[in-house]
Scaffold this active site. Structure first.
Site, mmCIF file in Angstrom:
data_model
loop_
_atom_site.group_PDB
_atom_site.id
_atom_site.type_symbol
_atom_site.label_atom_id
_atom_site.label_comp_id
_atom_site.label_asym_id
_atom_site.label_seq_id
_atom_site.Cartn_x
_atom_site.Cartn_y
_atom_site.Cartn_z
ATOM 1 C CB SER A 111 57.751 102.537 30.449
ATOM 2 O OG SER A 111 57.703 101.667 29.335
ATOM 3 C CE1 TYR A 139 52.963 104.622 29.196
ATOM 4 C CE2 TYR A 139 54.642 103.455 27.946
ATOM 5 C CZ TYR A 139 53.896 103.609 29.107
ATOM 6 O OH TYR A 139 54.100 102.756 30.173
#
Ligand code: NAD
Length: 255
Positions: A143, A156
């Site tokens: 990401s 995350y």
């Protein structure tokens, strides 16, 4: 076809970006193994869609947080297609919690699904690649948050940051075996993981305004880059990250 006969495993392959990767890889001639934990009916439907288009896919129910399941997943690919060429560590989750309100359970689950599975998945795939005589590719769907803080989604970010260093270090370690390892870092993509944002018009307006290209990506736009990286056309790329973010990481110039 760019991936003719390549045996490719996709974790979390029955929804979102994983599903798009399955469809794009199969359309380019790959033999696909679809890992999933929930919604077996979606995997069955996806296999039918691939086969109707003349491609090849099998499913395997494997929880990637479990080492035994990771082994089962690799074994399914090897039994179905005789070898493994590409592992795509795609499955991922988030809790949308900050440092102050993340529980131990939240943290452990996010790390287990996003990072630990990529670590031990890469290990299992590399062992298989070496047993086959070397070569092979491990792709991680990381990401932009492997490098770019997202306040309110800290576990995350930490997990994706770990994936970044995993790829840089393992990519170096595995180079001698001809094994490549690359991260893909998407920005915002229209998938179930973003359902709550997409359901909120104010949030969507702010998000689109922050993206130089003015919109989220479609899953197929991530899958197209996966096909390129898995093809013979990216054979000198390893131990690095490819960013696909519509420019969002460069900041909100003009605001
Ligand atoms: N959508 C985005 O904006 C975006 C942006 C950057 C990165 N990503 C990354 O892309 C990847 C795919 O996410 P998505 O957006 O397609 O969302 P998604 O929710 O559709 O896909 C996640 C998949 O992971 C699977 N999964 C969860 N736990 C699992 C487990 N223990 N074992 C096996 N599978 C498991 C889920 O069942 C699901 O199929 C994730 O790693 C995510 O972090 C997404």
């Amino acid at each position: 076809m760019l991936l003719q006969g390549k045996s490719i495993v996709v974790t979390g392959g029955n929804s979102g970006i994983g599903e798009a990767i399955v469809l794009a890889a199969a359309a380019e001639g790959a033999n696909v193994t679809i890992d999933y934990v929930t919604h077996p009916e979606e995997t069955t439907a996806l296999i039918a869609e691939v086969e109707a288009a003349g491609g090849h896919a099998v499913g395997v129910q494997a929880d990637i947080t479990q080492a035994a399941d990771l082994q089962k997943m690799m074994q399914t690919a090897v039994e179905a297609y005789g070898r493994l060429d590409v592992l795509i560590n795609n499955a991922g989750i988030e809790t949308r919690t900050s440092l102050l309100d993340t529980t131990e359970a939240d943290f452990d689950t996010v790390m287990a699904v996003n990072m630990r599975s990529a670590f031990f998945g890469a290990q299992a795939a590399a062992r298989q690649f070496i047993a086959q005589g070397g070569g092979g590719l491990i792709l991680n769907i990381s990401s932009v948050h492997e490098d770019w803080p997202m306040p309110g989604n800290i576990a995350y970010c930490v997990s994706k940051g770990g994936m970044r260093m995993l790829t840089r270090t393992a990519g170096v370690e595995l180079g001698a075996h001809g094994i490549r390892m690359v991260n893909i870092a998407p920005g915002a993509v229209s998938t179930p993981i973003n359902a709550s944002t997409e359901a909120d018009p104010a949030k969507m307006k702010a998000l689109d305004a922050a993206i130089p290209l003015g919109r989220m990506a479609q899953s197929s736009e991530i899958a197209d880059v996966v096909v390129f990286l898995a093809s013979g056309k990216a054979g000198y790329m390893t131990a690095t990250t490819v960013v696909i973010d519509g420019g969002i990481m460069q900041g909100s110039v003009g605001l």
